[in-house]
Scaffold this motif. Structure first.
Motif, PDB file in Angstrom:
ATOM      1  N   GLU A  45       0.825  -1.196   0.000  1.00  0.00           N
ATOM      2  CA  GLU A  45       0.000   0.000   0.000  1.00  0.00           C
ATOM      3  C   GLU A  45       0.863   1.252   0.000  1.00  0.00           C
ATOM      4  N   LEU A  46       0.280   2.319  -0.524  1.00  0.00           N
ATOM      5  CA  LEU A  46       0.953   3.601  -0.560  1.00  0.00           C
ATOM      6  C   LEU A  46       1.117   4.161   0.846  1.00  0.00           C
ATOM      7  N   VAL A  47       2.315   4.660   1.136  1.00  0.00           N
ATOM      8  CA  VAL A  47       2.533   5.406   2.370  1.00  0.00           C
ATOM      9  C   VAL A  47       2.553   6.899   2.059  1.00  0.00           C
ATOM     10  N   ALA A  48       3.448   7.298   1.167  1.00  0.00           N
ATOM     11  CA  ALA A  48       3.563   8.717   0.839  1.00  0.00           C
ATOM     12  C   ALA A  48       4.378   8.897  -0.438  1.00  0.00           C
ATOM     13  N   THR A  49       4.114   9.993  -1.135  1.00  0.00           N
ATOM     14  CA  THR A  49       4.922  10.371  -2.292  1.00  0.00           C
ATOM     15  C   THR A  49       5.238  11.853  -2.215  1.00  0.00           C
TER      16      THR A  49
END
Length: 113
Positions: A45-49
């Motif tokens: 899953e995405l955490v941060a960009t």
């Protein structure tokens, strides 16, 4: 592009941890850099960009607890994690979404007392 992540480890609930990811060998300016995570038995899953200009996005589960600073001169992105919870336990992967996409090897974060 080679991505070298570091900084994982064991931390107690409520603690903080800072991950680093250095990119090398790109030959081009890297626009977006990000972090994903994968917990045991769960999907990645995405955490941060963050993009080159500093615009950020965060996964819903980490908003307010995590920031993603970036040093463009060093081609390095960080993940500053605060108020860690046991459910943050996962392997954290650095990611550059260019072409086929580039992934680092991952660094394990364990939140446990």
């Amino acid at each position: 592009v080679q991505l070298q992540a570091s900084g994982g480890g064991l931390v107690q609930p409520g603690g903080s941890l800072r991950l680093s990811c250095a990119a090398s060998g790109s030959g081009f300016r890297i626009n977006v850099m990000g972090w994903y995570r994968q917990a045991p038995g769960k999907q990645r899953e995405l955490v941060a960009t963050i993009d080159y200009g500093g615009s950020t996005s965060y996964g819903d589960s980490v908003k307010g607890r995590i920031t993603i600073p970036r040093d463009n001169a060093k081609n390095t992105v960080y993940l500053q994690m605060n108020s860690l919870k046991p459910e943050d336990t996962a392997v954290y992967y650095c990611h550059v979404p260019f072409g086929m996409g580039y992934w680092g090897k991952g660094t394990l974060v364990t939140v446990s007392s």
